[in-house]
Design a protein around this motif. Structure first.
Motif, mmCIF file in Angstrom:
data_model
loop_
_atom_site.group_PDB
_atom_site.id
_atom_site.type_symbol
_atom_site.label_atom_id
_atom_site.label_comp_id
_atom_site.label_asym_id
_atom_site.label_seq_id
_atom_site.Cartn_x
_atom_site.Cartn_y
_atom_site.Cartn_z
ATOM 1 N N GLU A 1 0.814 -1.217 0.000
ATOM 2 C CA GLU A 1 0.000 0.000 0.000
ATOM 3 C C GLU A 1 0.849 1.270 0.000
ATOM 4 O O GLU A 1 0.409 2.314 -0.469
ATOM 5 C CB GLU A 1 -0.938 -0.002 1.220
ATOM 6 N N ASP A 2 2.065 1.175 0.520
ATOM 7 C CA ASP A 2 2.934 2.362 0.553
ATOM 8 C C ASP A 2 3.308 2.786 -0.867
ATOM 9 O O ASP A 2 3.443 1.940 -1.757
ATOM 10 C CB ASP A 2 4.217 2.057 1.332
ATOM 11 N N PRO A 3 3.510 4.070 -1.102
ATOM 12 C CA PRO A 3 3.943 4.526 -2.423
ATOM 13 C C PRO A 3 5.244 3.847 -2.848
ATOM 14 O O PRO A 3 6.159 3.666 -2.027
ATOM 15 C CB PRO A 3 4.140 6.036 -2.236
ATOM 16 N N PHE A 4 5.328 3.475 -4.108
ATOM 17 C CA PHE A 4 6.536 2.850 -4.645
ATOM 18 C C PHE A 4 7.219 3.852 -5.560
ATOM 19 O O PHE A 4 6.602 4.414 -6.460
ATOM 20 C CB PHE A 4 6.202 1.571 -5.419
ATOM 21 N N ARG A 5 8.527 4.055 -5.326
ATOM 22 C CA ARG A 5 9.284 5.075 -6.048
ATOM 23 C C ARG A 5 10.370 4.425 -6.902
ATOM 24 O O ARG A 5 11.201 3.675 -6.395
ATOM 25 C CB ARG A 5 9.916 6.061 -5.063
ATOM 26 N N ILE A 6 10.328 4.740 -8.197
ATOM 27 C CA ILE A 6 11.339 4.264 -9.141
ATOM 28 C C ILE A 6 12.141 5.463 -9.636
ATOM 29 O O ILE A 6 11.570 6.485 -10.028
ATOM 30 C CB ILE A 6 10.692 3.550 -10.334
ATOM 31 N N GLY A 7 13.474 5.352 -9.622
ATOM 32 C CA GLY A 7 14.357 6.345 -10.209
ATOM 33 C C GLY A 7 14.996 5.781 -11.467
ATOM 34 O O GLY A 7 15.317 4.594 -11.524
ATOM 35 N N GLU A 8 15.185 6.628 -12.457
ATOM 36 C CA GLU A 8 15.761 6.180 -13.727
ATOM 37 C C GLU A 8 16.811 7.175 -14.198
ATOM 38 O O GLU A 8 16.588 8.383 -14.185
ATOM 39 C CB GLU A 8 14.654 6.064 -14.779
ATOM 40 N N LEU A 9 17.940 6.671 -14.660
ATOM 41 C CA LEU A 9 18.932 7.504 -15.321
ATOM 42 C C LEU A 9 18.753 7.337 -16.825
ATOM 43 O O LEU A 9 19.083 6.291 -17.386
ATOM 44 C CB LEU A 9 20.352 7.096 -14.913
ATOM 45 N N GLY A 10 18.209 8.364 -17.470
ATOM 46 C CA GLY A 10 18.003 8.335 -18.910
ATOM 47 C C GLY A 10 16.571 8.048 -19.301
ATOM 48 O O GLY A 10 16.188 6.896 -19.470
ATOM 49 N N PHE A 11 15.747 9.095 -19.452
ATOM 50 C CA PHE A 11 14.342 8.905 -19.817
ATOM 51 C C PHE A 11 14.188 8.477 -21.274
ATOM 52 O O PHE A 11 13.341 7.652 -21.604
ATOM 53 C CB PHE A 11 13.560 10.195 -19.574
ATOM 54 N N GLY A 12 15.011 9.060 -22.153
ATOM 55 C CA GLY A 12 14.964 8.681 -23.560
ATOM 56 C C GLY A 12 13.584 8.847 -24.167
ATOM 57 O O GLY A 12 12.981 9.915 -24.115
ATOM 58 N N PHE B 1 7.344 7.667 -10.652
ATOM 59 C CA PHE B 1 8.456 7.338 -11.539
ATOM 60 C C PHE B 1 9.213 8.633 -11.832
ATOM 61 O O PHE B 1 8.654 9.570 -12.410
ATOM 62 C CB PHE B 1 7.897 6.743 -12.838
ATOM 63 N N THR B 2 10.467 8.697 -11.393
ATOM 64 C CA THR B 2 11.288 9.893 -11.578
ATOM 65 C C THR B 2 12.468 9.562 -12.458
ATOM 66 O O THR B 2 13.228 8.628 -12.170
ATOM 67 C CB THR B 2 11.796 10.432 -10.224
ATOM 68 N N SER B 3 12.643 10.314 -13.541
ATOM 69 C CA SER B 3 13.725 10.061 -14.482
ATOM 70 C C SER B 3 14.587 11.305 -14.635
ATOM 71 O O SER B 3 14.084 12.433 -14.629
ATOM 72 C CB SER B 3 13.148 9.635 -15.839
ATOM 73 N N PHE B 4 15.887 11.071 -14.810
ATOM 74 C CA PHE B 4 16.858 12.155 -14.940
ATOM 75 C C PHE B 4 17.415 12.129 -16.360
ATOM 76 O O PHE B 4 18.005 11.131 -16.790
ATOM 77 C CB PHE B 4 17.970 11.979 -13.900
ATOM 78 N N GLU B 5 17.183 13.205 -17.091
ATOM 79 C CA GLU B 5 17.467 13.234 -18.528
ATOM 80 C C GLU B 5 18.154 14.536 -18.919
ATOM 81 O O GLU B 5 17.603 15.617 -18.689
ATOM 82 C CB GLU B 5 16.155 13.066 -19.309
ATOM 83 N N ARG B 6 19.329 14.437 -19.514
ATOM 84 C CA ARG B 6 20.065 15.643 -19.933
ATOM 85 C C ARG B 6 19.449 16.275 -21.182
ATOM 86 O O ARG B 6 19.335 17.495 -21.284
ATOM 87 C CB ARG B 6 21.533 15.274 -20.195
ATOM 88 N N PHE B 7 19.064 15.446 -22.147
ATOM 89 C CA PHE B 7 18.565 15.942 -23.429
ATOM 90 C C PHE B 7 17.169 15.381 -23.707
ATOM 91 O O PHE B 7 17.032 14.360 -24.390
ATOM 92 C CB PHE B 7 19.515 15.554 -24.564
ATOM 93 N N PRO B 8 16.110 15.991 -23.189
ATOM 94 C CA PRO B 8 14.761 15.447 -23.397
ATOM 95 C C PRO B 8 14.354 15.485 -24.867
ATOM 96 O O PRO B 8 14.716 16.393 -25.613
ATOM 97 C CB PRO B 8 13.880 16.364 -22.545
ATOM 98 N N MET B 9 13.575 14.497 -25.255
ATOM 99 C CA MET B 9 13.111 14.378 -26.630
ATOM 100 C C MET B 9 11.850 15.203 -26.844
ATOM 101 O O MET B 9 11.092 15.473 -25.911
ATOM 102 C CB MET B 9 12.833 12.912 -26.979
ATOM 103 N N ALA B 10 11.612 15.566 -28.093
ATOM 104 C CA ALA B 10 10.386 16.259 -28.468
ATOM 105 C C ALA B 10 9.212 15.295 -28.479
ATOM 106 O O ALA B 10 9.374 14.089 -28.671
ATOM 107 C CB ALA B 10 10.544 16.893 -29.855
#
Length: 240
Positions: free
Chosen positions: A60-71, A95-104
């Protein structure tokens, strides 16, 4: 999907070529955005199974996912699809993602259109994706499912995070082409933002990546890779 800053690459957007129809390719990093055989199935094999999902989000607790590179957002969409099918009622996903160059938006839509299995998720994502993604992009995909995309250099972005994650998808470009995304400093930052008992998974199996993850504090495990690739890595931040 990148943290390295190659010469002549714009600072705020992904520059793409397209191979084999709808396969996005980064000329700056000389790499495709996902496995050429089937990126969606690779996500399940590497990132979900490597993180013990969906079993670990049966709570029931919130589940947190981190990602390097959303692409392209492929990992988000496939994770969200499996979440909808398996998560208990009342559960929530961030869901949290870290992205240097986000896509259009149009590029995300084109890339993800390859998979009819995630058509619903693709349409929901692209409908909410900003015209000029920058800073911290916050999107409520549906009740109790939230996406955050942090645009910028990964190491700087992680330094500003406070709340740790239950699972990590390490999905930068290949270590041989983008070593900064697999550095000891970045793996240490990932470890620091992982809950006790939390996990990581990655398609990468390079020796320096394995050593950096182990030096950060993870118990690292080698598993068979996807589609004939010899190895992948996953592991756990063991409770003290």
């Amino acid at each position: 999907m990148a943290d390295h800053d190659p010469e002549n690459t714009p600072q705020t957007q992904a520059v793409l070529d397209w191979h084999e129809g709808d396969m996005p390719y980064s000329p700056a990093f000389d790499d495709h955005f996902y496995c050429r055989s089937d990126g969606r199935l690779e996500c399940g094999h590497v990132f979900l199974s490597g993180n013990g999902l969906p079993d670990r989000w049966q709570r029931e607790d919130p589940f947190r996912i981190g990602e390097l590179g959303f692409g392209t957002g492929l990992n988000l969409c496939e994770t969200w699809r499996q979440w909808q099918a398996t998560a208990p009622g009342g559960a929530s996903l961030h869901f949290t993602s870290f992205e240097r160059f986000p896509m259009a938006r149009a590029d995300i839509d084109r890339a993800l259109s390859h998979w009819p299995e995630i058509a619903r998720e693709r349409m929901a994502l692209t409908a909410r994706w900003p015209d000029r993604p920058a800073g911290r992009v916050e999107i409520e995909l549906e009740p109790r499912v939230r996406l955050t995309v942090v645009c910028g250099a990964a190491l700087d972005s992680l330094a500003a995070e406070i709340q740790p994650f239950d699972a990590w998808y390490l999905d930068g470009f290949a270590p041989s082409r983008n070593p900064d995304m697999w550095s000891a400093e970045l793996m240490a930052a990932v470890f620091g933002l992982t809950v006790p008992g939390g996990r990581f998974a990655t398609y990468a199996a390079a020796g320096f990546v394995r050593r950096n993850l182990a030096a950060a504090g993870f118990a690292v495990e080698r598993r068979p890779g996807f589609a004939g690739k010899r190895e992948m890595l996953c592991g756990e931040k063991q409770a003290a």
